[in-house]
Design an enzyme around this catalytic site. Structure first.
Site, PDB file in Angstrom:
ATOM      1  CG  ASP A   1      -1.788   7.164 -39.916  1.00 56.72           C
ATOM      2  OD1 ASP A   1      -1.839   8.319 -39.453  1.00 56.72           O
ATOM      3  OD2 ASP A   1      -2.288   6.852 -41.013  1.00 56.72           O
TER       4      ASP A   1
ATOM      5  NE  ARG B   1      -6.893   8.905 -40.051  1.00 52.05           N
ATOM      6  CZ  ARG B   1      -6.264   7.935 -40.696  1.00 52.05           C
ATOM      7  NH1 ARG B   1      -6.945   7.116 -41.472  1.00 52.05           N
ATOM      8  NH2 ARG B   1      -4.968   7.783 -40.577  1.00 52.05           N
ATOM      9  CD1 TRP B   2      -9.338   4.950 -31.616  1.00 50.75           C
ATOM     10  CD2 TRP B   2      -9.144   6.687 -30.212  1.00 50.75           C
ATOM     11  NE1 TRP B   2      -9.676   4.504 -30.360  1.00 50.75           N
ATOM     12  CE2 TRP B   2      -9.573   5.550 -29.485  1.00 50.75           C
ATOM     13  CE3 TRP B   2      -8.950   7.893 -29.539  1.00 50.75           C
ATOM     14  CZ2 TRP B   2      -9.807   5.592 -28.110  1.00 50.75           C
ATOM     15  CZ3 TRP B   2      -9.191   7.936 -28.170  1.00 50.75           C
ATOM     16  CH2 TRP B   2      -9.613   6.800 -27.478  1.00 50.75           C
TER      17      TRP B   2
ATOM     18  CB  THR C   1      11.060  15.973 -41.437  1.00 50.35           C
ATOM     19  OG1 THR C   1      10.738  15.028 -42.468  1.00 50.35           O
ATOM     20  CG2 THR C   1      12.322  15.523 -40.731  1.00 50.35           C
TER      21      THR C   1
ATOM     22  CG  ASN D   1       4.154  14.583 -38.070  1.00 48.31           C
ATOM     23  OD1 ASN D   1       4.572  13.608 -37.442  1.00 48.31           O
ATOM     24  ND2 ASN D   1       3.252  14.455 -39.036  1.00 48.31           N
TER      25      ASN D   1
ATOM     26  NE  ARG E   1       0.169  15.700 -38.001  1.00 55.41           N
ATOM     27  CZ  ARG E   1      -0.095  14.512 -37.471  1.00 55.41           C
ATOM     28  NH1 ARG E   1      -0.391  14.423 -36.172  1.00 55.41           N
ATOM     29  NH2 ARG E   1      -0.081  13.425 -38.212  1.00 55.41           N
TER      30      ARG E   1
ATOM     31  CD  GLU F   1       8.032  -9.445 -47.151  1.00 55.00           C
ATOM     32  OE1 GLU F   1       6.833  -9.495 -47.500  1.00 55.00           O
ATOM     33  OE2 GLU F   1       8.974  -9.622 -47.944  1.00 55.00           O
TER      34      GLU F   1
END
Length: 263
Positions: free
Chosen positions: A41, A45-46, A87, A89, A92, A228
């Protein structure tokens, strides 16, 4: 444990996935997670933080994907599931979806020889409907070419959703009930597990999500029921094998009880 940074920004990933042996961590024997899932993810934004378009963030993620595969091999991970395209995405913009479909196809084609040389067995988890045929063709070609490799299985989760996988498993079981192959009053957890996309792959031990978001977003809903979770702050293009190793180091120090009591 501290880790020396490994540069993962270049497309020129080494032909064999081995760092300088002096920087590869030595995790406790038998403690490394057998199956790790990664929610990749933060690409958009990057890019936006750097004044770039979102697709350039996806491009920057390519070498990171393979740096993480290399680091997983070095750590002794046996199965690695990468959340590539969900599913959800499809919601977009059409231009971004087109880019992601073509980019996914081209990465598999461009990198299959490298993965084969590393001993990677390419796998796929996801639905066929809506997924571009050219992507499916490249996946199937890569899976056929690498089917005998045994170093690590890398599952590309493309057009994948955990709920969709469970719905598909339920539909398959319902068809077997209809055909008289199984009794409808004897559906078991094992039966459901046997109808997942890759039933031979063990349950997920560790799920890593990059970018600081703290949710699993419909990823490995069944397989990661007792996994975890590690939510790391780095956006995915800023990650690499050292972030993976850090998460593994955190994992090996956790107390896993699976609902029981430690004696």
């Amino acid at each position: 444990m501290t880790f020396e940074h490994v540069d993962s920004t270049s497309l020129e990933i080494p032909a064999a996935p081995f760092s300088d042996p002096s920087i590869i961590p030595q995790f406790p024997k038998g403690k490394v997670p057998r199956h790790i899932g990664v929610i990749m993810d933060g690409n958009g934004r990057w890019a936006q933080q750097r004044g770039l378009v979102r697709t350039q963030g996806h491009q920057a993620a390519e070498p990171v994907v393979f740096d993480i595969i290399a680091g997983a091999i070095e750590a002794g991970v046996r199965y690695l599931s990468l959340y590539t395209f969900s599913t959800e995405n499809w919601r977009r913009s059409p231009s971004e979806v087109r880019f992601l479909m073509g980019f996914s196809r081209d990465i598999i084609r461009r990198r299959v020889a490298q993965m084969d040389a590393w001993g990677v067995r390419v796998r796929w988890a996801g639905r066929r409907p809506k997924l571009w045929k050219s992507v499916i063709d490249e996946l199937e070609s890569a899976m056929e070419r690498t089917k005998h490799n045994t170093v690590i299985d890398v599952v590309f989760c493309i057009n994948y959703g955990g709920r969709a996988e469970l719905a598909d498993a339920a539909a398959a079981i319902a068809n077997e009930v209809r055909d008289g192959k199984v009794s409808g009053d004897r559906v078991t957890e094992k039966m459901i597990a046997d109808h997942l996309y890759n039933p031979d792959i063990p349950n997920c031990d560790l799920v890593i999500r990059t970018s600081g978001e703290r949710r699993v977003s419909n990823f490995l809903s069944w397989e990661a029921a007792y996994a975890e979770l590690d939510f790391v702050p780095e956006l995915f293009p800023d990650c690499g094998r050292t972030v993976l190793w850090r998460s593994i180091d955190d994992y090996v120090h956790r107390d896993r009880r699976f609902g029981g009591v430690k004696k």
